[in-house]
Scaffold this motif. Structure first.
Motif, PDB file in Angstrom:
ATOM      1  N   TYR A  93       1.228  -1.040  -0.050  1.00 52.13           N
ATOM      2  CA  TYR A  93       0.032   0.436   0.154  1.00 52.13           C
ATOM      3  C   TYR A  93       0.483   0.917   0.196  1.00 52.13           C
ATOM      4  N   VAL A  94       2.361   0.987  -0.323  1.00 50.55           N
ATOM      5  CA  VAL A  94       3.179   2.165  -0.066  1.00 50.55           C
ATOM      6  C   VAL A  94       2.452   2.734  -1.072  1.00 50.55           C
ATOM      7  N   LYS A  95       2.234   2.956  -1.889  1.00 50.56           N
ATOM      8  CA  LYS A  95       2.219   4.275  -3.105  1.00 50.56           C
ATOM      9  C   LYS A  95       0.827   4.695  -3.127  1.00 50.56           C
ATOM     10  N   ARG A  96      -0.463   3.699  -2.991  1.00 46.47           N
ATOM     11  CA  ARG A  96      -1.609   4.493  -2.848  1.00 46.47           C
ATOM     12  C   ARG A  96      -1.238   5.489  -1.364  1.00 46.47           C
ATOM     13  N   PHE A  97      -0.759   5.375  -0.034  1.00 44.55           N
ATOM     14  CA  PHE A  97      -0.382   5.876   0.827  1.00 44.55           C
ATOM     15  C   PHE A  97       0.553   7.493   0.590  1.00 44.55           C
ATOM     16  N   ARG A  98       1.105   6.953  -0.532  1.00 39.97           N
ATOM     17  CA  ARG A  98       2.383   8.015  -0.659  1.00 39.97           C
ATOM     18  C   ARG A  98       1.604   9.657  -1.076  1.00 39.97           C
ATOM     19  N   ASP A  99       0.194   8.609  -1.901  1.00 43.07           N
ATOM     20  CA  ASP A  99      -0.795  10.061  -3.071  1.00 43.07           C
ATOM     21  C   ASP A  99      -1.753  10.502  -1.879  1.00 43.07           C
ATOM     22  N   VAL A 100      -1.672   9.832  -1.234  1.00 39.15           N
ATOM     23  CA  VAL A 100      -2.375  10.399  -0.343  1.00 39.15           C
ATOM     24  C   VAL A 100      -2.269  11.099   0.946  1.00 39.15           C
ATOM     25  N   LEU A 101      -1.347  11.076   1.155  1.00 36.99           N
ATOM     26  CA  LEU A 101      -0.431  11.642   2.310  1.00 36.99           C
ATOM     27  C   LEU A 101      -0.646  13.550   1.326  1.00 36.99           C
ATOM     28  N   GLN A 102       0.502  13.191  -0.201  1.00 37.72           N
ATOM     29  CA  GLN A 102       0.654  14.423  -0.825  1.00 37.72           C
ATOM     30  C   GLN A 102      -0.462  15.435  -1.588  1.00 37.72           C
ATOM     31  N   GLN A 103      -1.827  14.612  -0.781  1.00 35.34           N
ATOM     32  CA  GLN A 103      -2.907  15.104  -1.483  1.00 35.34           C
ATOM     33  C   GLN A 103      -3.157  15.932   0.207  1.00 35.34           C
ATOM     34  N   VAL A 104      -2.450  15.976   1.718  1.00 34.98           N
ATOM     35  CA  VAL A 104      -3.038  16.239   2.503  1.00 34.98           C
ATOM     36  C   VAL A 104      -2.496  17.736   2.467  1.00 34.98           C
ATOM     37  N   GLY A 105      -3.664  18.697   3.723  1.00 35.69           N
ATOM     38  CA  GLY A 105      -3.604  19.917   3.846  1.00 35.69           C
ATOM     39  C   GLY A 105      -2.908  20.322   4.892  1.00 35.69           C
ATOM     40  N   ASP A 106      -3.154  20.645   5.690  1.00 35.46           N
ATOM     41  CA  ASP A 106      -2.241  21.825   6.386  1.00 35.46           C
ATOM     42  C   ASP A 106      -2.931  20.958   8.280  1.00 35.46           C
ATOM     43  N   VAL A 107      -1.061  20.212   7.921  1.00 31.84           N
ATOM     44  CA  VAL A 107      -0.723  19.053   8.477  1.00 31.84           C
ATOM     45  C   VAL A 107       0.651  19.613   8.916  1.00 31.84           C
TER      46      VAL A 107
ATOM     47  N   PHE B 124      -0.413   2.500  15.571  1.00 30.78           N
ATOM     48  CA  PHE B 124      -0.116   1.704  15.657  1.00 30.78           C
ATOM     49  C   PHE B 124       1.045   1.460  15.038  1.00 30.78           C
ATOM     50  N   GLY B 125       2.156   1.176  15.067  1.00 27.14           N
ATOM     51  CA  GLY B 125       3.182   1.729  14.213  1.00 27.14           C
ATOM     52  C   GLY B 125       3.465   0.321  13.301  1.00 27.14           C
ATOM     53  N   GLY B 126       3.613  -0.296  14.330  1.00 29.38           N
ATOM     54  CA  GLY B 126       4.097  -2.441  13.604  1.00 29.38           C
ATOM     55  C   GLY B 126       5.724  -2.164  13.146  1.00 29.38           C
ATOM     56  N   SER B 127       6.199  -2.143  11.220  1.00 30.18           N
ATOM     57  CA  SER B 127       7.358  -2.344  11.031  1.00 30.18           C
ATOM     58  C   SER B 127       7.446  -0.675  11.634  1.00 30.18           C
ATOM     59  N   GLY B 128       7.061   0.604  11.017  1.00 33.52           N
ATOM     60  CA  GLY B 128       7.325   2.131  11.396  1.00 33.52           C
ATOM     61  C   GLY B 128       6.948   2.099   9.402  1.00 33.52           C
ATOM     62  N   LEU B 129       6.859   0.913   8.869  1.00 31.28           N
ATOM     63  CA  LEU B 129       6.801   1.192   7.356  1.00 31.28           C
ATOM     64  C   LEU B 129       5.794   2.478   7.319  1.00 31.28           C
ATOM     65  N   LEU B 130       4.914   2.525   7.880  1.00 36.39           N
ATOM     66  CA  LEU B 130       3.845   4.240   6.713  1.00 36.39           C
ATOM     67  C   LEU B 130       4.826   5.549   7.977  1.00 36.39           C
ATOM     68  N   ALA B 131       5.438   5.302   8.901  1.00 37.80           N
ATOM     69  CA  ALA B 131       6.307   6.499   8.894  1.00 37.80           C
ATOM     70  C   ALA B 131       6.990   6.989   8.894  1.00 37.80           C
ATOM     71  N   ARG B 132       7.352   5.939   7.887  1.00 40.62           N
ATOM     72  CA  ARG B 132       8.950   5.833   7.614  1.00 40.62           C
ATOM     73  C   ARG B 132       8.269   6.462   6.545  1.00 40.62           C
ATOM     74  N   VAL B 133       7.158   5.851   5.327  1.00 37.84           N
ATOM     75  CA  VAL B 133       6.990   6.494   4.316  1.00 37.84           C
ATOM     76  C   VAL B 133       6.080   8.541   4.434  1.00 37.84           C
ATOM     77  N   ALA B 134       5.491   8.492   5.586  1.00 37.45           N
ATOM     78  CA  ALA B 134       4.599   9.853   5.671  1.00 37.45           C
ATOM     79  C   ALA B 134       6.579  10.833   5.684  1.00 37.45           C
ATOM     80  N   LYS B 135       6.705  10.092   6.887  1.00 38.82           N
ATOM     81  CA  LYS B 135       8.714  11.463   6.123  1.00 38.82           C
ATOM     82  C   LYS B 135       8.800  11.454   5.489  1.00 38.82           C
ATOM     83  N   ASP B 136       9.354  10.745   4.698  1.00 40.04           N
ATOM     84  CA  ASP B 136       9.944  10.310   3.272  1.00 40.04           C
ATOM     85  C   ASP B 136       8.911  11.387   2.373  1.00 40.04           C
ATOM     86  N   THR B 137       7.674  11.608   2.584  1.00 39.43           N
ATOM     87  CA  THR B 137       6.636  12.089   1.640  1.00 39.43           C
ATOM     88  C   THR B 137       6.435  13.302   2.314  1.00 39.43           C
ATOM     89  N   LEU B 138       6.465  14.176   3.716  1.00 43.27           N
ATOM     90  CA  LEU B 138       6.254  15.160   4.397  1.00 43.27           C
ATOM     91  C   LEU B 138       7.321  15.343   5.414  1.00 43.27           C
TER      92      LEU B 138
END
Length: 275
Positions: free
Chosen positions: A20-34, A41-55
């Motif tokens: 889901y990395v690509k779709r998650f990244r696409d959604v993050l790029q549409q986020v407004g004032d954040v 629920f961090g699990g392996s931390g992959l979503l947090a890693r992608v979030a930091k790299d994207t924003l």
């Protein structure tokens, strides 16, 4: 030197969102004032890693309730153990069963390593057990049929945690700390209902009421929520909204895709976003 961009977790983790990395990244790029992203629920931390790299301008908090960072800290030892086991499997075809005598030798190496240091059985499972099977102890590993599924190359987590704030808290505690920040985006990937969770540190059953607690918490927030078609949680929300005007997941957008466990099993992954 340019930092590595991760599209998967550096060590095996059941429930990792690599598909889901690509779709998650696409959604993050549409986020407004954040300004803050909280992976509850961090699990392996992959979503947090992608979030930091994207924003990269955002503060990103990775709630590592399962202490995945402890496994990352032992990557060198895990690689060394796999290097010891690998020669035993040289003459065994990929994905084929390991003969009993070779299995005994592999288990002997694992036990010897365990006498010196903690063994990362989840990572060993990815190399020695049938796809989708996991062991969390020597006893569980010894009971299962081994297969040659050795990875090529060493595991590497260089820079994986760079820029992330790592927490080890109950998700409700972390949510309470940031719920009043209107510029916070909450990422939620809780254990799925109807899903085997024995590969997680906390082997307690995730019940329906726990899921409803999560959905109630996030009603007034920005969020990206992951669930599975197995859970039927969307059908339940629809019924609660129609019958009791609950307002669960109101104003959100749903994304679906099929994710594969192994060659024989797949499931519907669902991402729900309100940004």
């Amino acid at each position: 030197m340019k930092e590595k961009k991760y599209t998967g977790s550096p060590l095996p983790f059941r429930g990792s969102k690599r598909y889901y990395v690509k779709r998650f990244r696409d959604v993050l790029q549409q986020v407004g004032d954040v300004d803050t992203i909280v992976d509850l629920f961090g699990g392996s931390g992959l979503l947090a890693r992608v979030a930091k790299d994207t924003l990269p301008h955002c503060r990103v908090i990775y709630n590592d309730f399962d202490y995945y960072v402890d496994r990352l800290a032992k990557i060198g030892e895990t690689n060394a153990l796999l290097h010891e086991i690998a020669p035993l499997l040289t003459n065994i075809q990929r994905d084929k069963k390991v003969p009993p005598e070779v299995k005994r030798k592999a288990l002997s190496l694992i036990l010897k390593h365990q006498q010196r240091s903690e063994v990362d059985y989840i990572t060993l499972s990815a190399s020695l057990l049938f796809s989708g099977n996991w062991a969390q102890s020597y006893e569980q590993m010894a009971k299962q049929t081994m297969y040659n599924r050795m990875v090529h190359g060493d595991y590497d987590a260089t820079n994986y945690l760079n820029g992330l704030e790592v927490a080890h808290e109950d998700y409700r505690t972390l949510f309470d700390a940031h719920k009043d920040n209107k510029r916070a985006l909450f990422v939620l990937d809780p254990p799925y209902l109807q899903t085997e969770i024995t590969a997680y540190k906390e082997d307690t059953y995730w019940q329906l009421k726990d899921y409803l607690d999560v959905l109630t918490l996030i009603q007034q927030t920005k969020y990206v929520l992951f669930t599975s078609g197995k859970s039927q949680i969307l059908e339940l929300c629809q019924w609660l909204n129609q019958s009791y005007n609950a307002g669960l997941l109101k104003g959100s957008i749903k994304y679906e895709q099929n994710s594969r466990i192994n060659n024989f099993a797949a499931y519907k992954d669902i991402m729900i976003a309100r940004i």
